[in-house]
Write a protein that holds these residues in place. Structure first.
Motif, PDB file in Angstrom:
ATOM      1  N   ILE A  62      -0.928   0.113   2.875  1.00 23.70           N
ATOM      2  CA  ILE A  62      -1.543  -1.198   3.057  1.00 23.70           C
ATOM      3  C   ILE A  62      -0.450  -2.221   3.332  1.00 23.70           C
ATOM      4  O   ILE A  62       0.554  -2.291   2.616  1.00 23.70           O
ATOM      5  N   GLU A  63      -0.663  -3.033   4.353  1.00 24.33           N
ATOM      6  CA  GLU A  63       0.325  -4.054   4.729  1.00 24.33           C
ATOM      7  C   GLU A  63      -0.318  -5.431   4.691  1.00 24.33           C
ATOM      8  O   GLU A  63      -1.437  -5.627   5.180  1.00 24.33           O
ATOM      9  N   ASP A  64       0.379  -6.389   4.099  1.00 22.01           N
ATOM     10  CA  ASP A  64      -0.018  -7.792   4.200  1.00 22.01           C
ATOM     11  C   ASP A  64       1.186  -8.607   4.656  1.00 22.01           C
ATOM     12  O   ASP A  64       2.198  -8.038   5.096  1.00 22.01           O
ATOM     13  N   GLU A  65       1.099  -9.929   4.536  1.00 22.28           N
ATOM     14  CA  GLU A  65       2.180 -10.775   5.047  1.00 22.28           C
ATOM     15  C   GLU A  65       3.507 -10.553   4.346  1.00 22.28           C
ATOM     16  O   GLU A  65       4.568 -10.875   4.899  1.00 22.28           O
ATOM     17  N   SER A  66       3.463  -9.985   3.134  1.00 22.55           N
ATOM     18  CA  SER A  66       4.689  -9.871   2.344  1.00 22.55           C
ATOM     19  C   SER A  66       5.347  -8.498   2.402  1.00 22.55           C
ATOM     20  O   SER A  66       6.487  -8.348   1.994  1.00 22.55           O
ATOM     21  N   GLY A  67       4.637  -7.491   2.881  1.00 24.63           N
ATOM     22  CA  GLY A  67       5.200  -6.147   2.903  1.00 24.63           C
ATOM     23  C   GLY A  67       4.117  -5.086   2.938  1.00 24.63           C
ATOM     24  O   GLY A  67       2.942  -5.376   3.214  1.00 24.63           O
ATOM     25  N   ALA A  68       4.499  -3.844   2.663  1.00 24.59           N
ATOM     26  CA  ALA A  68       3.562  -2.722   2.715  1.00 24.59           C
ATOM     27  C   ALA A  68       3.806  -1.794   1.528  1.00 24.59           C
ATOM     28  O   ALA A  68       4.911  -1.723   0.992  1.00 24.59           O
ATOM     29  N   ALA A  69       2.747  -1.086   1.116  1.00 25.33           N
ATOM     30  CA  ALA A  69       2.858  -0.165  -0.022  1.00 25.33           C
ATOM     31  C   ALA A  69       1.848   0.957   0.144  1.00 25.33           C
ATOM     32  O   ALA A  69       0.772   0.775   0.721  1.00 25.33           O
ATOM     33  N   TRP A  70       2.214   2.138  -0.373  1.00 27.19           N
ATOM     34  CA  TRP A  70       1.319   3.290  -0.367  1.00 27.19           C
ATOM     35  C   TRP A  70       0.397   3.229  -1.580  1.00 27.19           C
ATOM     36  O   TRP A  70       0.817   2.847  -2.676  1.00 27.19           O
ATOM     37  N   ALA A  71      -0.857   3.615  -1.395  1.00 31.87           N
ATOM     38  CA  ALA A  71      -1.828   3.701  -2.483  1.00 31.87           C
ATOM     39  C   ALA A  71      -2.547   5.034  -2.395  1.00 31.87           C
ATOM     40  O   ALA A  71      -2.974   5.451  -1.317  1.00 31.87           O
ATOM     41  N   LYS A  72      -2.659   5.715  -3.542  1.00 38.47           N
ATOM     42  CA  LYS A  72      -3.383   6.983  -3.605  1.00 38.47           C
ATOM     43  C   LYS A  72      -4.796   6.712  -4.106  1.00 38.47           C
ATOM     44  O   LYS A  72      -4.993   6.259  -5.231  1.00 38.47           O
ATOM     45  N   LEU A  73      -5.778   6.991  -3.243  1.00 37.97           N
ATOM     46  CA  LEU A  73      -7.173   6.773  -3.592  1.00 37.97           C
ATOM     47  C   LEU A  73      -7.770   8.089  -4.077  1.00 37.97           C
ATOM     48  O   LEU A  73      -7.823   9.072  -3.325  1.00 37.97           O
ATOM     49  N   HIS A  74      -8.209   8.118  -5.322  1.00 38.86           N
ATOM     50  CA  HIS A  74      -8.820   9.311  -5.902  1.00 38.86           C
ATOM     51  C   HIS A  74     -10.335   9.183  -5.766  1.00 38.86           C
ATOM     52  O   HIS A  74     -10.961   8.316  -6.396  1.00 38.86           O
ATOM     53  N   LEU A  75     -10.911  10.025  -4.932  1.00 36.98           N
ATOM     54  CA  LEU A  75     -12.321   9.924  -4.599  1.00 36.98           C
ATOM     55  C   LEU A  75     -13.126  10.935  -5.397  1.00 36.98           C
ATOM     56  O   LEU A  75     -12.631  12.008  -5.752  1.00 36.98           O
ATOM     57  N   THR A  76     -14.364  10.583  -5.672  1.00 37.96           N
ATOM     58  CA  THR A  76     -15.246  11.484  -6.419  1.00 37.96           C
ATOM     59  C   THR A  76     -16.486  11.771  -5.597  1.00 37.96           C
ATOM     60  O   THR A  76     -17.087  10.867  -5.021  1.00 37.96           O
ATOM     61  N   GLY A  77     -16.861  13.047  -5.552  1.00 37.61           N
ATOM     62  CA  GLY A  77     -18.117  13.422  -4.914  1.00 37.61           C
ATOM     63  C   GLY A  77     -18.143  13.139  -3.430  1.00 37.61           C
ATOM     64  O   GLY A  77     -17.173  13.349  -2.701  1.00 37.61           O
ATOM     65  N   HIS A  78     -19.262  12.604  -2.970  1.00 42.88           N
ATOM     66  CA  HIS A  78     -19.519  12.376  -1.555  1.00 42.88           C
ATOM     67  C   HIS A  78     -18.620  11.272  -1.014  1.00 42.88           C
ATOM     68  O   HIS A  78     -18.305  10.304  -1.711  1.00 42.88           O
TER      69      HIS A  78
END
Length: 669
Positions: A442-458
C-alpha cells in the motif's frame, strides 16, 4: 428536545442552500486539488465535532478519522446509484448520535454507579437495554453489560429473577436466572445481588401479552460475573476459593472419583472460531489459552452455542473458573501435547476480573502537518486556534496502542511497532497472493508498506488489482525478524473493513466524491483514482477478447478445464463461479489527449454496451464492425495507474506491459 442529529443537520444547512454546490465550488482553488474523498471526510469531521465535550469521553465529542471514512464507505456501498452530501451527512449524524447516546451515561433515579477506574472497553457487540426496548429485538451474539438493580423470586415460585440496568439506559429489564446460578443468588449471602456487574449473551426475548408488552430475558447460561480485586468482598472470594488450586494440581484420576477445582488464570489468547467435523456432524469450537500464576498453560474449550461466551472475555483479563469440566485433550480432539483441557461444564461458573484500562499519550506525527496541513490539527473545538500535539489512546497489557479512535488520518510513515486498529488509505502498487492470505503493498503520500491480509472462507474483497485505491481498517503492526515493520490484517477481527474505492459504482455517480480531470493531467506518478469524461477512439488499438473469469475475485483465467480449476489469483477452486467476460484494450480521448487503456469484466461490458453472451452470439463479421457503433458514445470513467512495481508476469496474461492505465469502472454519460 431536538436530537443531536437534527441539530447537526440544521447547523450544516443553515446558510448552505445547496450543500453539493459548496463541495463543487471548492474545486476552483489550487489548495483544494486534494482527493475529494479526503476533503469530504475533513468537512464531515468539522460538521460532526461539537464545540464542547466531556473531557473524560473525548471520543463522544469528536469522531475518529477512521470511523468517518468507514461510515461514508458503508453508506456508499448501500447507495450504489449515487449519494449527495446531504445523504452522507445525515447518515453520519444519525450514526454518531446513536453511538454517542450509547456511550453517554443516562441520568436516572436508579442507583447504578461504576467508578471511572473500573470502566473498561466495551465489546463491539454490546447493546443497551434502551435499544432492546426500542427495537424489540436482540440477536444471539449481542452482549449486555449490566448492573443488578434488584434480585428477587417470583411470588409463589422458586424462580429467581434479576432486574438489570446499565449506565447508558433509562429502562431496566428482568432476566429469568438460569438454574445453574441459583446457589449464588441467595438474597442474603449470594454474589448476585444489587450493584453486581454481569455480562450476558446468547439471550432470547420474551414479550408479555397485554397492554404493557413488557420485555423479559429468558434464561441463558452464557453468563459471566465481574469481580473487582479492590473490593474487600471480591478479594476475599478470590483468595478463599480460587487460590488453592493450580493447573499443575489437576489430576484426571482425582476427577474420576469426583474431585472438582476452582482455578484462577489470565487469558492469554482467544482463538478463532473452528469447525470440527465429527461423526455426528459439524460442531463449532473456540480455544482460549489460560496462564496461571505459575506460568502453566491450559486450553479452555467452548463448544457449540458456548462459543458466544468468548464475546464476554478479553485478552489480559483474569478468569476465575468454578468447577470447570476437566477432559483429556485426546477426547476433546485437541491437537496439543497437553494431557488435559478445561471445558464449560453443566455446573461451571465464570468470574472475570477485567484489566484496568491503560491509556498512552501519543504525539501527533509530523506527517499530519506535512501531508494534511494544519487545519486538521485543531482541537476538538474547531474555532480554537491552538494545535493538538498529543492524543490519549488505549493501550493493552502487551503495550500495543489502539489507534481505532485516532482523530487524524494515519500515514505509512507513521507506522511503528505495537499498533492495532490502524487504518490506511492509498493505492495498491503490488500484489502477491498465497493460500489463505494476500500480501499487498500500500502506498500513500508518505511511503509504502507491505500488509498481509488473512482471509477466511469465501473471497470477499471483490476485484482487486494494482493501482486500485483502497481503504483498510483493523491493521496491526509488529517487528519482522529484520527489524522492519510488518502489517497484518485479519478479516474476521472486530473493526476490520476493506473497501476498494476504484471499483465502487457510487464513485462516478456522486459529484461530492470525485473531481473531473483531463486525460492530459494523467501522470505515471499519480496514486489516485482519476475520474474523466471520455469517448472511445475507434481508429487506434481497439481489441476485444473473450475470456473466462472467476467471478468472486474478478480475475481472468488462463484456461477453462472444468469446475476443479484453481484461480491463480485468489488460490481458490472456481467451481461453478465462472462466467464469460471481456478483456478489452482500447484508446480513449477527451479532446486534450489520447490514452491507451485496458478494462475487463463488467467495466468492459459497460464500455461496449453489450453483454459477453450477446457479443459471443454475434457473427465474426459483426464482432469486427461492432466497435464502430460506439462512435458517438461518451462515458464517465474511473482510471488508475496499473503499472506493476515488480518485474514478472501479470496474473492476467492479457495485461500488456505497455499499458499503464486501467478503467476500473464506467458509466454512459
Amino acid at each position: 428536545m431536538r436530537s443531536p442529529s437534527v441539530e447537526i443537520l440544521e447547523d450544516f444547512f443553515t446558510g448552505n442552500e445547496d450543500a453539493s454546490m459548496e463541495i463543487e465550488e471548492s474545486n476552483l482553488t489550487d489548495e483544494d486539488k486534494e482527493d475529494p474523498f479526503l476533503k469530504f471526510i475533513e468537512h464531515a469531521k468539522s460538521v460532526l465535532s461539537t464545540e464542547e465535550g466531556d473531557p473524560y469521553q473525548d471520543a463522544v465529542s469528536c469522531p475518529s478519522w477512521s470511523w468517518i471514512a468507514n461510515r461514508i464507505l458503508r453508506t456508499c456501498a448501500a447507495y450504489s446509484s449515487g449519494v449527495t452530501p446531504a445523504i452522507l451527512l445525515s447518515e453520519l449524524a444519525m450514526s454518531w448520535s446513536e453511538q454517542s447516546r450509547i456511550r453517554a451515561p443516562k441520568k436516572h433515579s436508579l442507583d447504578i454507579t461504576i467508578s471511572r477506574k473500573k470502566r473498561r472497553e466495551k465489546s463491539p457487540n454490546t447493546v443497551t437495554i434502551d435499544s432492546v426496548y426500542e427495537k424489540k429485538f436482540l440477536s444471539l451474539n449481542s452482549v449486555i453489560e449490566a448492573v443488578i438493580v434488584d434480585a428477587f423470586t417470583l411470588t409463589g415460585t422458586d424462580i429467581h429473577m434479576l432486574c438489570l440496568g446499565d449506565i447508558c439506559s433509562s429502562n431496566t429489564i428482568d432476566l429469568y436466572l438460569h438454574r445453574r446460578f441459583y446457589n449464588i443468588a441467595d438474597p442474603c449471602n449470594g454474589i448476585l445481588k444489587k450493584g453486581r456487574e454481569v455480562l450476558l449473551t446468547g439471550c432470547r426475548l420474551r414479550v408479555t401479552a397485554g397492554n404493557s408488552r413488557r420485555i423479559r430475558l429468558l434464561p441463558t447460561d452464557n453468563f459471566v460475573i465481574l469481580l473487582d480485586e479492590d473490593e474487600d468482598d471480591d478479594a476475599m472470594l478470590l483468595g478463599a476459593q480460587f487460590c488453592s488450586d493450580s493447573f499443575s494440581s489437576i489430576s484426571l484420576d482425582d476427577v474420576a472419583v469426583g474431585a472438582s477445582y476452582s482455578l484462577y488464570a489470565r487469558i492469554e489468547n482467544i482463538g478463532a472460531l473452528e469447525e470440527i467435523h465429527a461423526k455426528s456432524g459439524g460442531l463449532q469450537r473456540k480455544q482460549i489459552t489460560l496462564v496461571d500464576n505459575d506460568g502453566a498453560r491450559l486450553k479452555f474449550l467452548l463448544w457449540g452455542a458456548q462459543v458466544l461466551i468468548a464475546n464476554l472475555l478479553s485478552v489480559g483479563s483474569i478468569l476465575a473458573l468454578d468447577c470447570p469440566f476437566v477432559a483429556s485433550a485426546k477426547d476433546s480432539s485437541l491437537e496439543a501435547c497437553d494431557e488435559i483441557c478445561l471445558e464449560y461444564g453443566s455446573v461451571t461458573k465464570l468470574y472475570l476480573v477485567p484489566p484496568t484500562p491503560h491509556k498512552e499519550q501519543v504525539s501527533v506525527a509530523l506527517t499530519q502537518n506535512q501531508c494534511q496541513g494544519s487545519r486538521l490539527l485543531r482541537a476538538t473545538n474547531p474555532s480554537q486556534g491552538h494545535m493538538v500535539s498529543q492524543v490519549e489512546l488505549p493501550c493493552d497489557s502487551h503495550g500495543s496502542i489502539d489507534f481505532s479512535n485516532y482523530p487524524f488520518r494515519f500515514y505509512v510513515a507513521d507506522l511503528h511497532d505495537k499498533m492495532t486498529g490502524v487504518s490506511l488509505y492509498g493505492a495498491v502498487i503490488d500484489i502477491r497472493p498465497s493460500q489463505g492470505m494476500l500480501s499487498i503493498r500500500i502506498e500513500d503520500e508518505s511511503g509504502a508498506a507491505w500488509a498481509k491480509l488473512h482471509l477466511t472462507g469465501h473471497w470477499s474483497l471483490g476485484r482487486l488489482d494494482t493501482g486500485h485505491t483502497i481503504f483498510i481498517s483493523g491493521l496491526s503492526t509488529s517487528l519482522a525478524p529484520d527489524k522492519s515493520i510488518q502489517l497484518s490484517w485479519h478479516e474476521d477481527n472486530p473493526g476490520s473493513s476493506f473497501f476498494n474505492l476504484s471499483c465502487l459504482p457510487v464513485l462516478l455517480n456522486s459529484s461530492c466524491l470525485h473531481r473531473l480531470s483531463r486525460l492530459c493531467d494523467l501522470s505515471t506518478s499519480t496514486i489516485d483514482t482519476m475520474v474523466c469524461r471520455v469517448w472511445v477512439d475507434q481508429t487506434e488499438n481497439f481489441h476485444v477478447e473473450m475470456r473466462f473469469m472467476h467471478t468472486p475475485c474478478g480475475h481472468l483465467l488462463d484456461t477453462f478445464s472444468g469446475p476443479n480449476l484453481e484461480c491463480r489469483f485468489c488460490q481458490r477452486i472456481c467451481g461453478a463461479e465462472i462466467q464469460r467476460a471481456f478483456s478489452v484494450r482500447m484508446t480513449i480521448a477527451d479532446g486534450t489527449s489520447k490514452v491507451l487503456v485496458r478494462c475487463i469484466g463488467q467495466t468492459a461490458a459497460e464500455m461496449l454496451q453489450i453483454s459477453p453472451e450477446e457479443f459471443h452470439a454475434l457473427s465474426e463479421e459483426e464482432q469486427i464492425i461492432y466497435p464502430s457503433s460506439l462512435e458517438s458514445e461518451n462515458y464517465t470513467v474511473a482510471i488508475v495507474n496499473c503499472r506493476r512495481e515488480f518485474p514478472g508476469k501479470n496474473f492476467e496474461q492479457c495485461h500488456d506491459d505497455c499499458i499503464e492505465w486501467e478503467v476500473t469502472s464506467a458509466i454512459k454519460s
